[in-house]
Scaffold this motif. Structure first.
Motif, short mmCIF file in Angstrom:
data_model
loop_
_atom_site.label_atom_id
_atom_site.label_comp_id
_atom_site.label_asym_id
_atom_site.label_seq_id
_atom_site.Cartn_x
_atom_site.Cartn_y
_atom_site.Cartn_z
N LEU A 70 -29.51 19.18 -29.29
CA LEU A 70 -30.42 20.15 -29.90
C LEU A 70 -29.94 21.54 -29.52
O LEU A 70 -29.68 21.81 -28.34
CB LEU A 70 -31.85 19.95 -29.41
N GLY A 73 -33.45 24.30 -31.67
CA GLY A 73 -34.30 23.50 -32.55
C GLY A 73 -33.56 22.81 -33.67
O GLY A 73 -34.17 22.09 -34.46
N GLU A 75 -30.92 20.01 -34.97
CA GLU A 75 -30.28 18.76 -34.56
C GLU A 75 -28.79 18.79 -34.93
O GLU A 75 -28.44 19.09 -36.07
CB GLU A 75 -30.95 17.57 -35.24
N ARG A 176 -37.68 24.01 -18.24
CA ARG A 176 -38.76 24.44 -19.12
C ARG A 176 -38.84 25.96 -19.11
O ARG A 176 -39.70 26.56 -18.44
CB ARG A 176 -40.08 23.80 -18.67
N GLU A 178 -36.79 29.73 -21.18
CA GLU A 178 -35.89 30.26 -22.19
C GLU A 178 -34.59 30.68 -21.53
O GLU A 178 -34.54 30.91 -20.32
CB GLU A 178 -36.54 31.44 -22.91
N LEU A 268 -32.67 24.67 -26.30
CA LEU A 268 -32.83 23.41 -27.03
C LEU A 268 -33.89 23.54 -28.11
O LEU A 268 -33.77 22.95 -29.19
CB LEU A 268 -33.20 22.29 -26.07
N THR A 269 -34.92 24.31 -27.82
CA THR A 269 -36.05 24.47 -28.75
C THR A 269 -35.85 25.69 -29.63
O THR A 269 -35.02 26.57 -29.34
CB THR A 269 -37.35 24.60 -27.96
N ALA A 270 -36.62 25.76 -30.69
CA ALA A 270 -36.54 26.89 -31.61
C ALA A 270 -37.10 28.15 -30.95
O ALA A 270 -37.89 28.07 -30.00
CB ALA A 270 -37.33 26.57 -32.88
N SER A 273 -40.85 29.00 -29.21
CA SER A 273 -41.55 27.74 -28.98
C SER A 273 -42.56 27.91 -27.85
O SER A 273 -42.27 28.55 -26.85
CB SER A 273 -40.55 26.64 -28.60
N PRO A 276 -40.77 25.97 -24.40
CA PRO A 276 -39.32 26.06 -24.53
C PRO A 276 -38.59 25.19 -23.52
O PRO A 276 -39.08 24.93 -22.41
CB PRO A 276 -39.04 27.55 -24.26
N ARG A 277 -37.41 24.73 -23.92
CA ARG A 277 -36.53 23.98 -23.03
C ARG A 277 -35.11 24.52 -23.23
O ARG A 277 -34.69 24.79 -24.36
CB ARG A 277 -36.58 22.48 -23.35
N SER A 278 -34.42 24.67 -22.12
CA SER A 278 -33.06 25.20 -22.15
C SER A 278 -32.15 24.31 -21.33
O SER A 278 -32.55 23.80 -20.27
CB SER A 278 -33.02 26.63 -21.60
#
Length: 336
Positions: A70, A73, A75, A176, A178, A268-270, A273, A276-278
């Motif tokens: 990811l 966001g 794939e 968890r 940015e 990883l997330t848009a 978000s 967020p996850r990085s």
């Protein structure tokens, strides 16, 4: 960088005589929030050509199966063609949306496992490959729709020791937060001997960036790496941020001069978000002019798990820092 006066490097080990953790000089006054924020802002303004690190080179999709990532966001599916070259594309099958990370690679061609759609790199219902790059240590993918910048033909890979004469290891962790929270952690060298007393001692920031020029925009740090007990290896290191999601620590003087630790962060997330996850992908590229380093290179397969284990312990602390920073920022409580 001028010579480090008064230091001879015939032996890398020193016997530490500094104060214990609680009696070391506090660093909070020197770690000015505005100084860190300014360095972070300059890093965020630097172009990157839409390239994102997705893992260690050579290890991705190395068993004849695709794998998924990811990025912002989006794939992404990665696989290797018949010649072993890394390929990438949208991770969503253009037919009915199957996750292509669960597909198959047949003769170097990606095949969807839902209905057998063959994706050979040509445009299929809007599906197409993404540019990828392997630099010998890390693998990158270019996502123009995510980055939104003028695309580059290849990523700006930091200067490193020659791979043949170095020991390399790559560690990956997920937090968890940015990317900016991780970069802010790396642009705060003052926390080193307080947050990581098991790894660092006698840390002193001797030069801070003033933003006058991109070439000199770095933190210069004198620090001792702990070996065992009171035995340490003192070095001078320089921290720079050549891009918005990359921080490089380079050993400027002392044992292993020229060695680098590259920290690359990929969201990883848009954007925006609420959760967020990085991903942190950290590459250690170590070298030394000492004759005995040839033994270390020969033992590289044994040393890599040790290096990754050490990085893992450090990143448990540093991701807690980054996650805390995001938690405060996201609720309007961050004092910096």
């Amino acid at each position: 960088m001028s010579a480090w006066p008064g230091r001879q490097w015939t032996s890398p080990l020193r016997l530490r005589r500094g104060p214990a953790w609680a009696r070391q000089e506090p660093s909070w006054q020197a770690a000015k929030p505005a100084l860190i924020a300014s360095a972070l802002e300059r890093a965020a303004s630097r172009p990157f050509g839409n390239w994102y690190v997705v893992g260690a080179a050579g290890s991705i999709a190395s068993r004849g199966r695709p794998c998924g990532r990811l990025v912002g966001g989006t794939e992404v599916v990665l696989w290797r063609d018949g010649g072993g070259t890394l390929r990438a594309g949208s991770g969503i099958c253009p037919h009915l949306g199957a996750p292509l990370r669960d597909g198959r690679v047949v003769g170097g061609t990606l095949v969807c496992h839902w209905h057998g759609l063959v994706l050979d790199g040509g445009r299929t219902a809007g599906w197409k490959r993404y540019p990828v790059y392997e630099d010998g240590v890390l693998a990158w993918v270019r996502l123009d729709a995510v980055g939104g910048e003028e695309p580059w033909q290849q990523p700006a890979v930091p200067r490193r020791p020659a791979p043949k004469g170095a020991v390399t290891a790559v560690y990956t962790a997920v937090g968890r937060c940015e990317p900016e929270d991780v970069v802010a952690n790396r642009l705060d060298p003052w926390h080193g001997s307080w947050l990581h007393p098991y790894a660092f001692a006698d840390l002193r920031v001797v030069e801070v960036p003033d933003g006058a020029g991109a070439g000199q925009d770095g933190f210069v740090v004198d620090v001792s790496f702990r070996v065992a007990g009171r035995l340490v290896v003192p070095v001078r290191a320089v921290f720079t941020a050549p891009g918005p999601r990359t921080v490089v620590m380079r050993i400027a003087e002392g044992e292993g001069a020229g060695s680098v630790v590259e920290t690359h962060v990929t969201a990883l997330t848009a954007p925006f978000s609420p959760a967020p996850r990085s991903a942190v992908v950290e590459a250690v590229v170590a070298s030394s002019g000492r004759r005995g380093f040839a033994v270390a290179r020969a033992l590289a397969p044994v040393l890599r798990p040790v290096v990754r284990r050490t990085a893992g312990r450090l990143w448990r602390d540093d991701l807690a820092y980054a996650e805390r920073r995001w938690a405060l920022r996201s609720t309007g409580r961050f004092p910096g």
